[in-house]
Design a protein around this motif. Structure first.
Motif, PDB file in Angstrom:
ATOM      1  N   MET A 161      -0.367   8.795   9.351  1.00  0.00           N
ATOM      2  CA  MET A 161      -1.513   8.585   8.458  1.00  0.00           C
ATOM      3  C   MET A 161      -2.152   7.236   8.788  1.00  0.00           C
ATOM      4  O   MET A 161      -2.321   6.370   7.943  1.00  0.00           O
ATOM      5  N   VAL A 162      -2.493   7.075  10.047  1.00  0.00           N
ATOM      6  CA  VAL A 162      -2.942   5.781  10.566  1.00  0.00           C
ATOM      7  C   VAL A 162      -4.397   5.499  10.201  1.00  0.00           C
ATOM      8  O   VAL A 162      -4.723   4.458   9.633  1.00  0.00           O
ATOM      9  N   ILE A 163      -5.273   6.459  10.526  1.00  0.00           N
ATOM     10  CA  ILE A 163      -6.711   6.235  10.364  1.00  0.00           C
ATOM     11  C   ILE A 163      -7.106   6.317   8.893  1.00  0.00           C
ATOM     12  O   ILE A 163      -7.798   5.440   8.366  1.00  0.00           O
ATOM     13  N   GLY A 164      -6.669   7.362   8.217  1.00  0.00           N
ATOM     14  CA  GLY A 164      -7.102   7.598   6.845  1.00  0.00           C
ATOM     15  C   GLY A 164      -6.621   6.573   5.842  1.00  0.00           C
ATOM     16  O   GLY A 164      -7.222   6.417   4.774  1.00  0.00           O
ATOM     17  N   THR A 165      -5.544   5.852   6.155  1.00  0.00           N
ATOM     18  CA  THR A 165      -5.046   4.811   5.254  1.00  0.00           C
ATOM     19  C   THR A 165      -5.443   3.413   5.721  1.00  0.00           C
ATOM     20  O   THR A 165      -5.060   2.426   5.083  1.00  0.00           O
ATOM     21  N   ALA A 166      -6.201   3.346   6.823  1.00  0.00           N
ATOM     22  CA  ALA A 166      -6.660   2.060   7.373  1.00  0.00           C
ATOM     23  C   ALA A 166      -5.498   1.117   7.661  1.00  0.00           C
ATOM     24  O   ALA A 166      -5.528  -0.061   7.308  1.00  0.00           O
ATOM     25  N   GLN A 167      -4.460   1.665   8.323  1.00  0.00           N
ATOM     26  CA  GLN A 167      -3.349   0.804   8.728  1.00  0.00           C
ATOM     27  C   GLN A 167      -3.863  -0.298   9.665  1.00  0.00           C
ATOM     28  O   GLN A 167      -4.775  -0.071  10.450  1.00  0.00           O
ATOM     29  N   GLU A 186      -6.568  13.725  12.998  1.00  0.00           N
ATOM     30  CA  GLU A 186      -5.356  13.222  12.348  1.00  0.00           C
ATOM     31  C   GLU A 186      -4.945  14.126  11.195  1.00  0.00           C
ATOM     32  O   GLU A 186      -3.754  14.457  11.039  1.00  0.00           O
ATOM     33  N   VAL A 187      -5.914  14.537  10.396  1.00  0.00           N
ATOM     34  CA  VAL A 187      -5.595  15.382   9.241  1.00  0.00           C
ATOM     35  C   VAL A 187      -5.169  16.777   9.698  1.00  0.00           C
ATOM     36  O   VAL A 187      -4.252  17.373   9.123  1.00  0.00           O
ATOM     37  N   ARG A 188      -5.802  17.307  10.731  1.00  0.00           N
ATOM     38  CA  ARG A 188      -5.394  18.624  11.250  1.00  0.00           C
ATOM     39  C   ARG A 188      -3.932  18.611  11.691  1.00  0.00           C
ATOM     40  O   ARG A 188      -3.198  19.587  11.497  1.00  0.00           O
ATOM     41  N   ALA A 189      -3.497  17.524  12.269  1.00  0.00           N
ATOM     42  CA  ALA A 189      -2.104  17.429  12.725  1.00  0.00           C
ATOM     43  C   ALA A 189      -1.128  17.430  11.547  1.00  0.00           C
ATOM     44  O   ALA A 189       0.052  17.725  11.725  1.00  0.00           O
ATOM     45  N   LEU A 190      -1.631  17.107  10.350  1.00  0.00           N
ATOM     46  CA  LEU A 190      -0.780  17.035   9.172  1.00  0.00           C
ATOM     47  C   LEU A 190      -0.851  18.298   8.311  1.00  0.00           C
ATOM     48  O   LEU A 190      -0.227  18.346   7.248  1.00  0.00           O
ATOM     49  N   ASP A 246       0.859  -1.180   0.000  1.00  0.00           N
ATOM     50  CA  ASP A 246       0.000   0.000   0.000  1.00  0.00           C
ATOM     51  C   ASP A 246       0.897   1.232   0.000  1.00  0.00           C
ATOM     52  O   ASP A 246       1.751   1.372   0.873  1.00  0.00           O
ATOM     53  N   SER A 247       0.686   2.105  -0.955  1.00  0.00           N
ATOM     54  CA  SER A 247       1.591   3.241  -1.124  1.00  0.00           C
ATOM     55  C   SER A 247       1.379   4.348  -0.110  1.00  0.00           C
ATOM     56  O   SER A 247       2.107   5.349  -0.137  1.00  0.00           O
ATOM     57  N   ARG A 248       0.396   4.210   0.791  1.00  0.00           N
ATOM     58  CA  ARG A 248       0.154   5.240   1.801  1.00  0.00           C
ATOM     59  C   ARG A 248       0.234   4.697   3.232  1.00  0.00           C
ATOM     60  O   ARG A 248       0.554   5.454   4.146  1.00  0.00           O
ATOM     61  N   GLN A 249      -0.049   3.417   3.438  1.00  0.00           N
ATOM     62  CA  GLN A 249       0.006   2.877   4.798  1.00  0.00           C
ATOM     63  C   GLN A 249       1.410   2.904   5.382  1.00  0.00           C
ATOM     64  O   GLN A 249       1.580   2.767   6.591  1.00  0.00           O
ATOM     65  N   CYS A 250       2.393   3.096   4.551  1.00  0.00           N
ATOM     66  CA  CYS A 250       3.776   3.120   5.042  1.00  0.00           C
ATOM     67  C   CYS A 250       4.097   4.409   5.792  1.00  0.00           C
ATOM     68  O   CYS A 250       5.093   4.473   6.517  1.00  0.00           O
ATOM     69  N   TYR A 251       3.245   5.440   5.660  1.00  0.00           N
ATOM     70  CA  TYR A 251       3.607   6.752   6.189  1.00  0.00           C
ATOM     71  C   TYR A 251       3.148   6.949   7.626  1.00  0.00           C
ATOM     72  O   TYR A 251       2.018   6.614   8.005  1.00  0.00           O
TER      73      TYR A 251
END
Length: 304
Positions: free
Chosen positions: A44-50, A221-225, A36-41
């Motif tokens: 970004m825990v919730i939005g990428t469904a890690q 989560e997004v606000r923190a980013l 998954d090209s986004r779960q690695c980051y």
């Protein structure tokens, strides 16, 4: 001596890949590599469904929550990472599970990628800025003008358009000329499993999962980013829409509905990508027999 086996679990977002991958890995006492090209980051825990802490405790996972969002990771980076890791994991395991929905990452591991010239960062940054200011329409127009050879079926994929545009600007050659279609030989066998379910049910699951993400704290989560919002890795479903809400371009309810819509659109594109690969065996994600069917297929392939 038989080759080890890589079981690939692919399919659209929300179909249940993570759960099945964990069940398979538990059965074979092995480990999971995320494709998954986004779960690695990180962050970004919730939005990428890690996978959550319990899932990661049950089965070792790799390429999850391990990279800085500012890192410009590519499919080629993932190919190097995953093939190196597989050589180590197969020293102790007969089976490893690769699970994810990023088609190019899965292709990179299974077939390899064509060797490409490096593209200097300033070309990439210029194309990123074009996308930020003019959106996908700006990318499409630039590609039509600068690289008319580029494949029309990829014209709705901004990441692919950005790669192609920065490539031709840096090299003067269309990226299509470097695509050989030659598959690399791998020292392991591969069993490709695609998960699917009726489209209406999948879309209901996606809508519900978006609501669950909001309840779990996606907005916070997004606000923190926000300080990192200019990065390409943050221009993704679940994050871009909430940035627009923070900017006053959308109401919160409109942003949530956009996340649902864009997630459904992404699922459709994922299915289109994977269905082009005839090596995938498609299984109903809802069936109670799917796990045992895959175990049987894997054991049969290992015995051959």
């Amino acid at each position: 001596m038989p080759k080890p086996l890589l079981i690939v679990i692919a399919g659209p977002t929300g179909v249940g890949k993570t759960r099945l991958a964990i069940e398979l890995a538990s059965h074979f006492h092995t480990e999971v590599i995320s494709a998954d090209s986004r779960q690695c980051y990180q962050g970004m825990v919730i939005g990428t469904a890690q996978p959550d802490a319990g899932e990661r405790a049950a089965v070792p996972h790799h390429f999850i929550d391990c990279a800085n969002p500012a890192e410009p990771l590519t499919a080629a980076d993932f190919e190097r990472f995953a093939t190196d890791l597989l050589s180590k994991l197969f020293a102790n395991h007969k089976v490893v599970v690769l699970c994810g929905g990023t088609g190019l990452y899965i292709k990179a591991v299974c077939d390899g990628l064509d060797e490409m010239p490096e593209v200097p960062d300033h070309f990439v940054q210029a194309v990123d800025m074009l996308y930020k200011t003019e959106g996908i329409a700006g990318l499409q127009q630039a590609i039509r003008t600068e690289d008319p050879e580029y494949h029309s079926e990829e014209m709705n994929n901004p990441a692919r358009l950005m790669r192609a545009l920065s490539f031709i600007r840096a090299t003067g050659e269309s990226i299509t000329r470097f695509r050989t279609g030659v598959k690399k030989e791998r020292p392991f066998n591969i069993l490709k499993i695609g998960l699917e379910m009726p489209r209406a049910i999948l879309y209901q699951r996606i809508n519900l999962r978006v609501d669950q993400m909001m309840d779990a704290g996606l907005e916070a989560e997004v606000r923190a980013l926000v300080p990192l919002r200019g990065l390409k890795n943050l221009n993704t479903v679940g994050y871009a829409e909430l940035f627009d809400y923070f900017d006053g371009k959308l109401s919160l309810s409109e942003a949530i509905e956009k996340i649902r819509q864009h997630s459904r659109n992404y699922a459709k594109r994922q299915l289109t990508w994977f269905k082009k690969d005839s090596r995938f065996l498609w299984k109903d994600a809802r069936s109670p027999y799917t796990l045992n069917e895959i175990i049987h297929l894997a054991e049969k392939q290992m015995a051959e």
